[in-house]
Design a protein around this motif. Structure first.
Motif, short mmCIF file in Angstrom:
data_model
loop_
_atom_site.label_atom_id
_atom_site.label_comp_id
_atom_site.label_asym_id
_atom_site.label_seq_id
_atom_site.Cartn_x
_atom_site.Cartn_y
_atom_site.Cartn_z
N GLN A 149 0.82 -1.21 0.00
CA GLN A 149 0.00 0.00 0.00
C GLN A 149 0.86 1.26 0.00
N MET A 382 -7.72 6.50 -6.80
CA MET A 382 -7.06 5.75 -5.74
C MET A 382 -6.01 6.57 -5.00
N PRO A 386 -7.86 5.98 -1.21
CA PRO A 386 -7.33 4.61 -1.25
C PRO A 386 -8.38 3.54 -0.94
N SER A 389 -9.91 1.45 -3.76
CA SER A 389 -9.07 0.50 -4.52
C SER A 389 -9.83 -0.78 -4.83
N MET A 402 -4.55 -3.55 -12.27
CA MET A 402 -4.18 -3.51 -10.86
C MET A 402 -3.65 -4.88 -10.40
#
Length: 415
Positions: A149, A382, A386, A389, A402
């Motif tokens: 992340q 994103m 976040p 996502s 992704m």
């Protein structure tokens, strides 16, 4: 006629019921002044049929009062032990004392303990004295195992730059981004969390206001409710969210302007051709700005108030929430700590010459995805949100991109 002295002065005769561990039972007649040791001797003679070959047999046995589970003392008399007629006594062999260990066994046990004992510092230094010295930075080793992340944001920043350059090279770039902008409007217009909307309408808020509040607050029920309460007296609370595209009005103005002559049209065409590239770039830049404005970070108002009440400045609080994805506890730790990463670090991309970024760019699925305006929108979203996502991972167009980025990162991170 002679009578024995002991018979003349004998005490009261009692009949005692004797039992052994193997189930043998009989009655022993004793006087009150008989000692327990004498009684035990009589019982043993009866038990072994009149002979006590081993003198230690007497000391190896004991008498126990069955009712009270009390061991009788050998030196006391029957009267002292307060025994009554027909009472039950148990004749039991004593447990032998544990045998002392032999010297060989003791040394063996001590040796085992020594063998299992952990080495001390001196023993370790002696055993490793001949080894070469190596200085390992443990901090660097730990940081080599990077968090996906944390690195994903840097990857997205750099991929956005690449995607913008690739899409700008397309002759239809402006139209593509206008479609992307419209797609973004359509996505925001259609995406309303029905559960969140129902919660707000059940509180008594009008549906149109609730929808507007949810769209302005990223479908957060708490933030939407606070927005509705703050703007309850606002005259523009029911005004729809304004659109971003003003091309229709410009087109109408252009259509209303008459063309005077063919030469004027030719001049206009030449001028348009000359400035086509610069205007095209300006329009792309403007569209990028519109997209970013729609995806801009919105701090959690409740978290802002809570952190400001602790004495932090509003700008610091917003920066902390932005760095920590609107997580109040993490933002508080960031404010009290070394404040790393800084807000400026969020806009820094990954090293474009790194093996990780090069592997991502060489992936065919990623290359194809970077030419899709929707992928750029997903990356932008994103960055600021976040938590979205998962939504983009499940999207049929952006999900494969992704997935490849994640797989490449995990593969290189393990090696």
């Amino acid at each position: 006629m002679f009578v024995q002295e002991e018979k003349i002065f004998a005490g009261k005769v009692l009949k005692i019921h004797i039992c052994t561990m193997d189930g043998t039972e009989w009655l022993e007649e004793v006087t009150e002044d008989t000692t327990v040791e004498k009684l035990k001797e009589k019982c043993l003679k009866h038990y072994v049929h009149g002979s006590l070959e081993d003198p230690k047999t007497l000391t190896h046995h004991k008498l126990i009062h069955a009712a009270s589970e009390r061991v009788l003392t050998d030196t006391k008399t029957v009267a002292d032990e307060n025994l009554k007629d027909k009472e039950v006594l148990l004749l039991i062999k004593k447990r032998p004392p544990p045998t002392a260990p032999k010297m060989a066994d003791v040394s063996s046990d001590e040796k085992k303990k020594q063998d299992n004992k952990a080495p001390d510092k001196d023993a370790i230094l002696k055993a490793t004295g001949n080894l070469s010295t190596r200085h390992t930075d443990r901090t660097v080793t730990q940081h080599n195992i990077r968090d996906f992340q944390t690195e994903l944001r840097k990857i997205l920043v750099s991929l956005i730059e690449v995607a913008q350059k690739l899409l700008a090279l397309n002759p239809d770039a402006v139209e593509l981004f206008k479609k992307a902008n419209a797609m973004l409007d359509e996505d925001e217009e259609d995406r309303v969390d029905e559960t969140a909307l129902q919660q707000l309408t059940e509180m008594g808020f009008p549906e149109s206001r609730a929808i507007k509040a949810l769209r302005l607050n990223h479908m957060s029920v708490t933030q939407a409710m606070e927005w509705l309460i703050e703007h309850v007296d606002d005259p523009s609370v029911d005004t729809p969210i304004p659109g971003q595209d003003s091309s229709g009005a410009a087109g109408a103005t252009a259509a209303a302007t008459p063309v005077s002559s063919a030469s004027a049209a030719a001049s206009a065409a030449a001028a348009a051709a000359a400035s086509e590239e610069s205007s095209r770039q300006d329009e792309l830049t403007e569209i990028f700005k519109r997209i970013r404005r729609k995806r801009e970070f919105r701090p959690d108002s409740r978290a802002v108030i809570a952190l400001m009440e602790m004495g932090f400045d509003e700008k610091e609080v917003v920066d902390a929430l932005r760095v920590n994805n609107n997580q109040q506890d993490a933002a508080c730790e960031w404010l009290l700590g070394d404040r790393k990463p800084s807000p400026e670090d969020l806009d820094k991309g990954i090293d474009t010459n790194s093996p990780l970024f090069q592997a991502i760019l060489e992936n065919p699925v990623v290359q194809l995805g970077l030419t899709n305006p929707k992928t750029l929108l997903a990356f932008e979203d994103m960055l600021e949100n976040p938590l979205n996502s998962t939504q983009w991972m499940n999207d049929p167009e952006t999900g494969p991109v992704m997935l490849q980025i994640s797989r490449i990162f995990q593969t290189l991170n393990r090696t």
